[in-house]
Design an enzyme around this catalytic site. Structure first.
Site, PDB file in Angstrom:
ATOM      1  CD  GLU A   1     -15.218 -53.934  61.076  1.00  0.00           C
ATOM      2  OE1 GLU A   1     -14.197 -53.368  61.087  1.00  0.00           O
ATOM      3  OE2 GLU A   1     -16.036 -54.254  62.340  1.00  0.00           O
TER       4      GLU A   1
ATOM      5  CG  ASP B   1     -17.773 -38.676  67.688  1.00  0.00           C
ATOM      6  OD1 ASP B   1     -18.572 -37.811  67.673  1.00  0.00           O
ATOM      7  OD2 ASP B   1     -17.699 -39.593  68.210  1.00  0.00           O
TER       8      ASP B   1
ATOM      9  CG  ASP C   1     -20.534 -36.402  72.516  1.00  0.00           C
ATOM     10  OD1 ASP C   1     -20.704 -37.874  72.411  1.00  0.00           O
ATOM     11  OD2 ASP C   1     -21.552 -35.939  73.113  1.00  0.00           O
TER      12      ASP C   1
END
Ligand code: SF4
Ligand SMILES: [Zn+2]
Lengths: 460, 480
Positions: free
Chosen positions: A77, A145, A147
Site C-alpha cells: 500500500e 517514530d 517525535d
C-alpha cells in the site's frame, strides 16, 4: 483505516494552513523559501529518487530471478496526500514506471508507505466480495517514530514543533540507543533512519525477519524499549526496579545516556539553574528530607553564588554525592534515583502504537515536509551527531541548485548537481545495496530448496 | 512449529505427565451424556479463569485459582478417567468454539492460560517430558557458550530479582520471536536475535508452541465442521452445537475494557440483544441516517469502546456509515480524528471513559441530536413505541412508564432490562456498559443452563471421528 493515521492526520492539518503561492514568473535566483506545488512538481520530476524507492519496495522481487514473487510490489500500500487535501489510500503499483508516473502526475504533498497485504490493496473490494476475509497485512517493516514534541517536559529551549540545536541531540541519543539494541540485541542489519522533515526521526527495520514479525512480536520489541510507566499526574515518569539494570538498559545508560546528560544536557538545557527547574528534579527524589536538604543548599547558594563553575554542574554533583553518601545508605531507592532522573531526561520516547501494528502508515523517505520544505533525508546512525536538521536541504534550495547549473548539459545525473546527492548516495550504498544483496540471496535459496523439494517429490 | 507432532500421529500421553497436548482426539467412545456434562465442567473452569483475569489477578493467584478450579470441576475417581474427561471435554469445546473468529479467540486464550498454569504445576521431569513431546527444536546451551553469557544472564536474573543461575543451570537459546512475553518484560538476555531462556521460563516457550498449535487446529476443526461434520452429524451433534450457538453469544464480555474484544460483524446482533435503549437508539439512527451529531458520536463511540470495539474496528464502523452520507474522504478528514481522540490517540492522548447513566441523563440534547437517555428525553409516545420494539409487553410497559413519570429513569431502565431478559437485575442499572455486561451474563448463563439440563441420551459418539484435526497429520498425508 488504522491507528497509523493519527500522525497523518496531524500532518494533513498542517497542510491546511499552507496557502499555495504561485508566482507568475520569477527570476531563478530569488526563489522564495518554502514550499509550493510547482516546486514539488519539479522536485518529483528531477530530483526525487524514484528508482531507489522502487527497488527498495521490491525487496529483490524485480522479476529477474525465477524465484521472484511478481505480485510482491503490487500488494504494497502507498497512500498519497494531495495538495487539495485529498487523501488517497490503498494505492498500489505493479512497476517502476507506474509508480513514478503516478507520483509525477498526482504530485502528492506526502507519500506514506503501508504494509504489504495478502492481496492487491487497490482491489481489496473485489476480494471482499468472495466472502473470504483475505485482505490482511502480511509483511511490514518494523518501524519506529520518535517525535520531539514528546519531550516537551524536558526541553526548555523550544516547544511543540520547533527544534533547535540544543534539543535536537535528544534525537541523536534516541537513534544511538535504539539502533544499537536493534543490531546487537535483536540482530537486525538492514536499518534505515530518516529525518521526518520537521521534528523527529523515523526508523525502518527492513530485515526479512523484521518484516514478518507478528503484531504480538512487534509489541514485545516496543515494550522491551519502554521504561516510562508513569502518567501526567505522577512526578516520576521512569520507574526502574530491581537491584541492577537489565543489560540493555545498563549499556544504554553507561554508553550513551549518562555522558549525554552530564556532559551536554545539564548545561544546554540549564536543568538545575532555576528554582522552577530544580524543583522538578527534587520531586523525583523518593525521600522528602533528602530533597529538603538539597533545596536548602541550593537556595542558599543562589544568594552567594560567585563561583565560575557552572551552577548546573555544581548542583548536580551535590545531588549525586548526597544521594550516594554512606549516611543515607539505609534509604531505599536513592542511588537508583540518579539513574531514574537521567533516564527521565534522556531515554528515547517512542510512539509505541506506531511500532506495534503492521498496518501503520509511515511517511516515505525523501518526501518533502510541507511546512518546512525540508527533505526527509536518511540519517547515518554511525555519524548521527553530525546530522544538523537546520542544514537539511530544502525544496527551494534544491531547485535553485538545479537551476544554477542548468546550463551545464554535460551533467547527466540531475541529482548529483544538488545537495541531495550525498543523501541519495548514502541511501544506496549503506542501506539499499546491502539490503538487496541479502534479499537476492534469500530468494535464491528459497527457490533452490523449492526446486530440491519438487525433485524429491518426482523421485517418489 | 512445523515440527509439531510430525513423528507420532496418534500421541499417547507419557505416563509421567498428566497434561495432554491434545494433538489428536483419542479413539474413545463417549456417551452423549458425558459429551455435554464434561464440556460444561470445562467451560466452568475456562469461565472462571476469564473472570480471574478480568479482575486483575496476579500470576501467583491465577496459579492457585487454576489448581483449585481443576480439582473442583475436573476430578474423577480414577486417574485414567480424569485424563479422559480432560481430553474429551477439550475436544468437545473445540468443536463448539471453532465456529467463529470471536469464539476461537476466546477459547484459544483461555485454553492457553489453563495450559500455562497446569504446566507450571507439573514436576520438572514431567515438564521436560512435555518439552520433548512438543519436539521443541531448541538445545540447551553448552558449557562453553554458557560461560560467555553467564555474566549477562546473571545480570538479567538480578534485574528481575531472581537468584543468579547455578553452575549447572540449563538455558535454552531461542529466537527472540518465540518468547515475546519474556522480551516485552525484559526477563531474558537477548543477543544477536537469540534469547537465553532459563529452565524456569520455558513455560513461555511451551505455551507459545501450544498456542500456535491450537490456533491452527481450531481453524482446521472449523473447516472440518463446515465441510463434513455438520452434515454427518446432522441428527445427533449438529442440533446440539447449533442450538448452543444461537443461545450463546460469544466470549465472556464481563471484562469491560481492554481484555474483551468484539468484532464489527457482531455489533448488529449485540445491539439487538444487549444494548440499553439509549445506545440502541443511537445505533439505529446511525444506521438510518448514516450520520450522528457530535454528542451522539461521543456517547455511542465511547460506549462501543467500553464494550470492546478496538480502534481499527471503530474507525471502520463509523466510516462504513458516514461515508454513505459524506463520503469516505470527508470522513477521514473531519471525523476520523474525533474517533481516534476517543481512544486517546489524538491531541492530549488521554483515554476517555464511557459515559455513566448519570452523565447521559443529565446531558441536554438539542435539535437534531439523538443522544441522551430515552427515558428522560423521549416523549411518552415515542418511548412506548421504542420499548415496544425492544419487546417489552403491555404489562411491563405501564410499570416502566410509571417510573418515568416519577422521574426514576434508571429504575425504568432496570425494569426494561428485566422485561427484556426475563431475569432480575438486583444491582440496578447505573451505566450503559454495565447494562451490556449484565445482559451478556444473563444470556450466557442461559447457555450453561441449557447445557446442563439437556437430557442424557443413550447415544454413543466416537469422539475421534468428529474432532480429530491435527495440522501435522494433514501435512503428513499430503506428502504421501
Ligand atoms: S438509564 Fe442509563 S442505560 Fe438506561 S437508557 Fe438511560 S442512560 Fe441508557
Ligand atoms: Zn530547542
Amino acid at each position: 483505516m488504522n491507528p497509523g493515521e493519527a500522525e497523518n492526520c496531524r500532518e494533513d492539518m498542517e497542510i491546511d494552513g499552507n496557502g499555495p503561492e504561485m508566482p507568475a514568473q520569477r527570476h531563478v535566483d530569488i526563489m522564495p523559501d518554502g514550499f509550493n506545488a510547482n516546486y514539488l512538481k519539479a522536485y518529483y520530476g528531477k530530483v526525487f529518487p524514484h528508482s531507489d524507492i522502487f527497488k527498495w519496495m521490491c525487496y529483490g522481487h524485480d522479476g529477474k530471478h525465477p524465484g521472484c514473487d511478481p505480485t510482491y510490489l503490487s500488494r504494497r500500500e502507498f497512500s498519497f496526500t494531495l495538495d487539495n487535501d485529498i487523501y488517497l489510500r490503498f494505492q498500489s503499483y505493479t512497476s517502476a514506471y507506474e509508480l513514478e508516473s503516478s507520483i509525477k502526475e498526482k504530485c502528492p504533498f506526502k507519500i506514506d508507505i503501508g504494509p504489504v497485504y495478502s492481496v492487491n490493496p487497490a482491489k481489496r473490494h473485489a476480494y471482499a466480495q468472495t466472502g473470504d476475509n483475505v485482505f490482511t497485512p502480511v509483511e511490514r517493516e518494523l518501524i519506529f517514530d520518535i517525535d520531539i514534541t514528546d519531550y516537551d517536559d524536558v526541553r526548555f529551549c523550544c516547544s511543540g514543533a520547533d527544534i533547535c540545536l540544543d534539543c535536537w541531540p535528544l534525537m541523536t541519543v534516541a537513534i544511538k540507543v535504539i539502533d544499537t539494541a536493534l543490531r546487537d540485541d535483536f540482530g537486525f542489519i538492514h536499518i534505515l533512519w530518516a529525518y521526518s522533515g520537521r521534528r523527529g526521526v523515523h526508523c525502518w527495520v527492513c530485515d526479512a525477519k523484521a518484516r514478518r514479525l507478528s503484531n504480538e512480536q512487534r509489541a514485545s520489541i516496543a515494550d522491551y524499549f519502554r521504561v516510562y510507566k508513569g502518567n501526567e499526574n505522577s512526578n516520576k515518569k521512569v520507574s526502574l526496579v530491581g537491584p541492577v539494570l537489565h543489560p540493555f538498559l545498563a549499556r544504554s545508560y553507561t554508553d550513551v545516556l549518562r555522558d549525554f546528560f552530564e556532559g551536554k544536557m545539564l548545561l544546554s538545557q540549564n536543568i538545575l539553574s532555576t528554582e522552577e527547574k530544580y524543583e522538578k528534579i527534587l520531586d523525583m527524589i523518593p525521600d522528602e528530607s533528602v530533597a529538603a536538604e538539597l533545596r536548602g543548599k541550593w537556595q542558599e547558594m543562589r544568594k552567594a553564588y560567585g563561583s565560575k563553575d557552572d551552577i548546573n554542574v555544581v548542583r548536580w554533583e551535590q545531588l549525586k554525592s548526597l544521594l550516594c553518601s554512606a549516611k543515607l545508605k539505609h534509604i531505599q531507592g536513592l542511588r537508583r534515583c540518579i539513574e531514574e532522573i537521567i533516564f527521565s531526561f534522556t531515554y528515547p520516547r517512542l510512539d509505541m502504537e506506531v511500532s506495534k501494528h503492521m498496518n501503520h502508515l509511515l511517511k516515505a523517505p525523501f518526501c518533502v515536509h510541507p511546512k518546512t520544505g525540508r527533505v526527509c533525508v536518511p540519517i547515518d546512525p554511525n555519524n548521527c551527531e553530525e546530522f544538523d536538521p537546520t542544514a537539511v536541504p530544502t525544496l527551494s534550495q534544491l531547485l535553485q541548485e538545479l537551476n544554477m547549473s542548468g546550463s551545464r548539459a554535460d551533467m547527466d545525473d540531475e541529482l548529483d548537481r544538488t545537495s541531495l546527492g550525498r543523501a541519495v548516495r548514502y541511501f544506496r550504498s549503506s542501506f539499499l545495496q546491502p539490503l538487496l544483496r541479502s534479499c537476492k540471496e534469500e530468494i535464491e535459496s528459497a527457490y533452490n530448496s523449492r526446486l530440491q523439494q519438487s525433485k524429491n517429490n518426482l523421485s517418489w | 512449529m512445523q515440527s509439531l507432532g510430525t513423528r507420532r500421529v496418534y500421541h499417547q500421553n507419557d505416563a509421567v505427565s498428566t497434561l495432554p497436548l491434545y494433538r489428536s482426539a483419542p479413539p474413545l467412545e463417549v456417551r452423549l451424556e458425558d459429551f455435554e456434562a464434561f464440556a460444561v465442567d470445562r467451560l466452568r473452569v475456562l469461565k472462571a479463569i476469564s473472570d480471574g483475569l478480568s479482575r486483575g489477578k496476579k500470576p501467583e493467584e491465577m496459579e492457585k485459582l487454576v489448581e483449585e478450579l481443576w480439582k473442583t470441576h475436573m476430578k474423577q475417581p480414577k486417574l485414567s478417567e480424569a485424563g479422559n474427561k480432560d481430553v474429551i471435554s477439550h475436544f468437545v469445546l473445540r468443536l463448539v468454539y471453532c465456529r467463529t473468529e470471536d469464539l476461537r479467540k476466546w477459547f484459544l486464550s483461555m485454553e492457553t492460560m489453563l495450559f500455562r498454569y497446569r504446566f507450571k504445576l507439573q514436576s520438572p521431569e514431567a515438564q521436560r517430558a512435555l518439552m520433548a513431546d512438543l519436539d521443541l527444536p531448541y538445545k540447551a546451551v553448552n558449557t562453553a557458550e554458557f560461560e560467555s553469557v553467564k555474566d549477562k544472564v546473571s545480570q538479567v536474573a538480578r534485574s528481575i530479582v531472581q537468584p543468579p543461575p547455578t553452575e549447572d543451570a540449563k538455558f535454552y537459546k531461542v529466537p527472540f520471536e518465540e518468547v515475546p512475553e519474556l522480551v516485552a518484560s525484559r526477563r531474558v538476555y537477548i543477543h544477536q536475535g537469540n534469547a537465553y531462556v532459563a529452565m524456569n521460563q520455558v513455560v513461555s516457550l511451551v505455551v507459545t508452541q501450544f498456542r500456535s498449535f491450537l490456533s491452527k487446529a481450531l481453524i482446521l476443526t472449523n473447516r472440518k465442521w463446515t465441510s463434513s461434520i455438520k452434515e454427518q452429524e446432522k441428527d445427533r451433534l449438529t442440533p446440539i452445537v447449533e442450538e448452543l450457538s444461537t443461545s450463546y453469544l460469544g466470549p465472556d464480555y464481563s471484562q469491560p475494557r481492554e481484555s474483551a474484544e468484539i468484532s464489527l460483524k457482531d455489533i448488529d446482533h449485540l445491539a439487538k440483544s444487549s444494548f440499553p435503549l439509549c445506545m440502541r437508539h443511537l445505533y439505529e439512527k446511525l444506521k438510518e441516517d448514516h450520520h450522528l451529531k457530535h454528542g451522539g458520536r461521543m456517547q455511542l463511540g465511547l460506549f462501543l469502546k467500553g464494550v470492546g470495539l478496538n480502534l481499527d474496528d471503530a474507525l471502520a464502523f463509523w466510516r462504513a456509515e458516514f461515508s454513505q452520507k459524506v463520503g469516505a474522504e470527508r470522513f477521514d478528514k473531519e471525523y476520523a480524528y474525533n474517533i481516534r481522540h476517543n481512544y486517546g490517540r489524538e491531541g492530549k492522548r488521554t483515554d476517555y471513559t464511557p459515559f455513566s447513566c448519570q452523565k447521559v441523563i443529565s446531558s441536554t440534547p438539542g435539535v437534531g441530536d439523538h443522544h441522551g437517555c430515552p427515558f428522560r428525553h423521549f416523549s411518552e409516545e415515542n418511548l412506548r413505541a421504542a420499548l415496544g420494539r425492544m419487546g417489552v409487553g403491555n404489562r411491563g410497559m405501564d410499570d416502566i412508564i410509571d417510573k418515568v413519570r416519577n422521574r426514576h429513569y434508571q429504575v425504568a431502565c432496570t425494569l426494561t432490562f428485566e422485561a427484556v431478559h426475563g431475569s432480575t437485575c438486583d444491582a440496578g442499572i447505573n451505566h450503559p456498559n454495565q447494562y451490556f455486561i449484565d445482559s451478556q451474563k444473563v444470556l450466557q448463563s442461559k447457555l450453561l443452563e441449557y447445557m446442563s439440563i439437556k437430557d442424557a441420551e443413550e447415544t454413543i459418539i466416537l469422539l475421534a471421528n468428529i474432532s480429530n484435526c491435527e495440522p501435522a497429520h494433514h501435512v503428513k498425508q499430503k506428502n504421501f
